[in-house]
Design a protein around this motif. Structure first.
Motif, PDB file in Angstrom:
ATOM      1  N   LYS A   1      65.663   9.204 -25.584  1.00 50.01           N
ATOM      2  CA  LYS A   1      65.682  10.590 -26.041  1.00 50.01           C
ATOM      3  C   LYS A   1      66.192  10.701 -27.480  1.00 50.01           C
ATOM      4  O   LYS A   1      65.636  11.444 -28.300  1.00 50.01           O
ATOM      5  N   HIS A   2      67.254   9.954 -27.805  1.00 48.46           N
ATOM      6  CA  HIS A   2      67.818  10.005 -29.160  1.00 48.46           C
ATOM      7  C   HIS A   2      66.808   9.525 -30.198  1.00 48.46           C
ATOM      8  O   HIS A   2      66.549  10.208 -31.185  1.00 48.46           O
ATOM      9  N   ASN A   3      66.249   8.338 -29.979  1.00 44.95           N
ATOM     10  CA  ASN A   3      65.316   7.771 -30.953  1.00 44.95           C
ATOM     11  C   ASN A   3      64.046   8.596 -31.077  1.00 44.95           C
ATOM     12  O   ASN A   3      63.496   8.749 -32.173  1.00 44.95           O
ATOM     13  N   LYS A   4      63.583   9.128 -29.970  1.00 41.12           N
ATOM     14  CA  LYS A   4      62.364   9.939 -30.003  1.00 41.12           C
ATOM     15  C   LYS A   4      62.560  11.172 -30.893  1.00 41.12           C
ATOM     16  O   LYS A   4      61.677  11.547 -31.671  1.00 41.12           O
ATOM     17  N   PHE A   5      63.746  11.781 -30.785  1.00 41.64           N
ATOM     18  CA  PHE A   5      64.017  12.974 -31.597  1.00 41.64           C
ATOM     19  C   PHE A   5      64.287  12.621 -33.059  1.00 41.64           C
ATOM     20  O   PHE A   5      63.668  13.181 -33.973  1.00 41.64           O
ATOM     21  N   TYR A   6      65.198  11.658 -33.292  1.00 44.52           N
ATOM     22  CA  TYR A   6      65.623  11.378 -34.662  1.00 44.52           C
ATOM     23  C   TYR A   6      64.600  10.582 -35.466  1.00 44.52           C
ATOM     24  O   TYR A   6      64.615  10.635 -36.705  1.00 44.52           O
ATOM     25  N   ASP A   7      63.718   9.853 -34.805  1.00 47.64           N
ATOM     26  CA  ASP A   7      62.638   9.188 -35.551  1.00 47.64           C
ATOM     27  C   ASP A   7      61.801  10.225 -36.290  1.00 47.64           C
ATOM     28  O   ASP A   7      61.293   9.971 -37.389  1.00 47.64           O
ATOM     29  N   GLU A   8      61.647  11.411 -35.693  1.00 49.59           N
ATOM     30  CA  GLU A   8      60.885  12.491 -36.316  1.00 49.59           C
ATOM     31  C   GLU A   8      61.771  13.308 -37.253  1.00 49.59           C
ATOM     32  O   GLU A   8      61.378  13.642 -38.371  1.00 49.59           O
ATOM     33  N   TYR A   9      62.976  13.611 -36.803  1.00 49.56           N
ATOM     34  CA  TYR A   9      63.874  14.484 -37.557  1.00 49.56           C
ATOM     35  C   TYR A   9      64.294  13.857 -38.888  1.00 49.56           C
ATOM     36  O   TYR A   9      64.425  14.555 -39.902  1.00 49.56           O
ATOM     37  N   LEU A  10      64.491  12.550 -38.902  1.00 50.94           N
ATOM     38  CA  LEU A  10      64.948  11.861 -40.107  1.00 50.94           C
ATOM     39  C   LEU A  10      63.815  11.534 -41.071  1.00 50.94           C
ATOM     40  O   LEU A  10      64.063  11.170 -42.227  1.00 50.94           O
ATOM     41  N   ALA A  11      62.574  11.628 -40.604  1.00 49.23           N
ATOM     42  CA  ALA A  11      61.418  11.336 -41.461  1.00 49.23           C
ATOM     43  C   ALA A  11      61.124  12.559 -42.317  1.00 49.23           C
ATOM     44  O   ALA A  11      60.562  13.545 -41.841  1.00 49.23           O
ATOM     45  N   VAL A  12      61.528  12.501 -43.577  1.00 49.70           N
ATOM     46  CA  VAL A  12      61.410  13.661 -44.452  1.00 49.70           C
ATOM     47  C   VAL A  12      60.499  13.356 -45.643  1.00 49.70           C
ATOM     48  O   VAL A  12      60.291  12.206 -46.013  1.00 49.70           O
ATOM     49  N   MET A  13      59.965  14.429 -46.210  1.00 49.50           N
ATOM     50  CA  MET A  13      59.062  14.283 -47.344  1.00 49.50           C
ATOM     51  C   MET A  13      59.522  15.168 -48.493  1.00 49.50           C
ATOM     52  O   MET A  13      60.130  16.219 -48.291  1.00 49.50           O
ATOM     53  N   ASP A  14      59.235  14.728 -49.718  1.00 52.98           N
ATOM     54  CA  ASP A  14      59.560  15.520 -50.905  1.00 52.98           C
ATOM     55  C   ASP A  14      58.583  16.681 -51.030  1.00 52.98           C
ATOM     56  O   ASP A  14      57.392  16.544 -50.717  1.00 52.98           O
ATOM     57  N   MET A  15      59.078  17.805 -51.508  1.00 50.33           N
ATOM     58  CA  MET A  15      58.228  18.941 -51.855  1.00 50.33           C
ATOM     59  C   MET A  15      58.166  19.060 -53.371  1.00 50.33           C
ATOM     60  O   MET A  15      59.156  18.780 -54.053  1.00 50.33           O
ATOM     61  N   THR A  16      57.030  19.503 -53.894  1.00 46.82           N
ATOM     62  CA  THR A  16      56.964  19.719 -55.333  1.00 46.82           C
ATOM     63  C   THR A  16      57.975  20.801 -55.714  1.00 46.82           C
ATOM     64  O   THR A  16      58.216  21.750 -54.957  1.00 46.82           O
ATOM     65  N   ALA A  17      58.567  20.646 -56.889  1.00 46.06           N
ATOM     66  CA  ALA A  17      59.581  21.601 -57.338  1.00 46.06           C
ATOM     67  C   ALA A  17      59.006  23.012 -57.420  1.00 46.06           C
ATOM     68  O   ALA A  17      59.657  23.979 -57.008  1.00 46.06           O
ATOM     69  N   GLU A  18      57.774  23.125 -57.914  1.00 49.22           N
ATOM     70  CA  GLU A  18      57.197  24.456 -58.092  1.00 49.22           C
ATOM     71  C   GLU A  18      56.923  25.144 -56.748  1.00 49.22           C
ATOM     72  O   GLU A  18      57.030  26.364 -56.623  1.00 49.22           O
ATOM     73  N   PHE A  19      56.584  24.348 -55.718  1.00 47.67           N
ATOM     74  CA  PHE A  19      56.354  24.951 -54.407  1.00 47.67           C
ATOM     75  C   PHE A  19      57.667  25.461 -53.820  1.00 47.67           C
ATOM     76  O   PHE A  19      57.757  26.597 -53.336  1.00 47.67           O
ATOM     77  N   TYR A  20      58.697  24.626 -53.876  1.00 50.97           N
ATOM     78  CA  TYR A  20      59.984  25.027 -53.311  1.00 50.97           C
ATOM     79  C   TYR A  20      60.564  26.235 -54.050  1.00 50.97           C
ATOM     80  O   TYR A  20      60.989  27.221 -53.428  1.00 50.97           O
TER      81      TYR A  20
END
Length: 434
Positions: free
Chosen positions: A289-308
């Motif tokens: 349960k832990h790995n299933k959740f955090y494998d997704e939660y910790l996978a992050v992507m950069d957003m362009t500055a202008e979009f944010y």
């Protein structure tokens, strides 16, 4: 380049922690330490296992992991992912169920671009696949997009949605989850004015900040009180030379993750300490349960500055969607132009990100839409995540959304037939499988 050393420093820290975790795991797993009757080495192995996995996931895009779906014939059908439209900042993809007749019900999921990949909606896709043809917006990590590909702000995002809807045809049912709800509403209004026959059949908005001022939360309060100059100075960085987008100004995924974690720091700290002890005792597994959740939660992507920055400024501060003053290239997008698209809003009673009332505001903005084409649902006891991927979604919301689509099915069938006829005559380009 602005803040370039800071981006590389952050990546260096992440990489070092991943290496420390892998080293600790190797030492704790060394056969010789079994001769030492000290639980420290088991704890060291567990700590290293959790650390290495966690920091490695921060720069990896998760796999969809949807390989088969059960058909009406009771057999498993394999699922292939096809890229229908490819663009620099995101693709339109289709989950093609092999060996199954195409479903009449067609759904476009508009995934959030708010720090996580579109795979955050994996369970949403899986729940819809048995009953529909499912398409989704697959946004790209800004760190991997060369500066030569130009900017990407909320106006560009909206026009991407316009192009995706046009490609799929007017019999598509659009479902926007959280962040993209206001821009999906704007894209629909844009089509209503510029290309009425390309409007979607239905539009379902789930937990999105159409009017952030309707029910303030910590997220909206932050958007109100922070100055744009301060925000630009403190969170925007230049991508380092390790990635293809070197020099692009972004809001880094790891910095976003730090903010996410800080909101519930006690909860996350306990989750990780408990997992370390489970790993030390040999009770952790690759897909627990832990790995299933955090494998997704910790996978992050950069957003362009202008979009944010344009999201904070125009959606939260100026509330351009809520006030119906949103423009694209200086031209006003009038939400009142929507007259032929059934619109439904879904909210969670305990949603602390987009509180009840924020999404519901969309119905009041659709002044040209008759009441019989409007619907709303407030899910009792549900939080933000639960309204699109949890038990509330599976048991209550999903059936209501499908029922709403079926209620308005066929209203754009003739328009869809006309639009597909020229394409069929010229022949469609071959699809690219992911």
């Amino acid at each position: 380049m602005r803040y370039l050393p800071l981006y590389d420093l952050t990546e260096t820290v992440r990489n070092t922690n991943q290496w420390l975790g892998a080293t600790a795991q190797a030492i704790g797993s060394y056969p010789g330490v079994a001769l030492v009757p000290n639980p420290y080495f088991q704890w060291l192995r567990g700590w290293g296992e959790v650390m290495e996995r966690s920091f490695a996931r921060m720069v990896a895009k998760p796999d969809w992991g949807i390989y088969t779906v059960v058909g009406n014939d009771g057999r498993d059908h394999s699922v292939r992912i096809d890229r229908l439209v490819e663009k620099p900042f995101g693709n339109l993809i289709h989950f093609k169920v092999m060996g199954r007749e195409p479903k009449a019900r067609r759904i476009l999921l508009v995934a959030p671009m708010s720090g996580h990949y579109a795979t955050l909606l994996r369970s949403t896709v899986a729940s819809l696949l048995p009953d529909a043809e499912v398409y989704i917006t697959d946004w790209h990590n800004a760190r991997d997009i060369p500066v030569s590909d130009g900017k990407f702000d909320i106006e560009d995002y909206t026009l991407y949605l316009v192009d995706f809807m046009r490609h799929l045809g007017p019999d598509i049912n659009v479902v926007a989850v959280c962040q993209p709800a206001p821009l999906t509403l704007a894209a629909t209004a844009y089509l209503a004015a510029e290309d009425p026959e390309a409007q979607p059949q239905t539009l379902t908005l789930i937990g999105g900040p159409i009017d952030p001022g309707a029910s303030p939360t910590d997220v909206t309060d932050f958007g109100d009180r922070v100055a744009m100059e301060h925000l630009e100075r403190t969170v925007i960085q230049s991508v380092g030379f390790k990635y293809r987008g070197a020099g692009r100004l972004v809001y880094p995924g790891i910095q976003q993750l730090t903010s996410f974690m800080a909101m519930n720091s006690d909860k996350h700290s306990k989750a990780f300490s408990d997992q370390i002890m489970r790993a030390a005792r040999g009770e952790a597994s690759d897909h627990d349960k832990h790995n299933k959740f955090y494998d997704e939660y910790l996978a992050v992507m950069d957003m362009t500055a202008e979009f944010y920055l344009s999201t904070v400024d125009r959606i939260f501060k100026e509330r351009e969607i809520a006030k119906n003053t949103f423009t694209i290239a200086g031209k006003k997008v009038d939400i009142g132009k929507i007259t032929d698209v059934a619109v439904k809003t879904v909210e969670g009673e305990n949603d602390d990100i987009s509180a009840p009332g924020q999404c519901l505001a969309a119905l009041a903005l659709c002044t040209g839409l008759p009441d019989e084409k409007k619907a709303q649902h407030l899910e009792q006891g549900a939080g933000h995540y639960g309204i699109f991927a949890g038990k509330s979604w599976r048991n209550n919301i999903r059936p209501l959304v499908l029922e709403f689509m079926d209620e308005h099915a066929g209203t754009h069938a003739e328009q869809a037939r006309k639009k597909r006829a020229p394409r069929a005559a010229t022949g469609k380009p071959a699809l690219k499988a992911v």
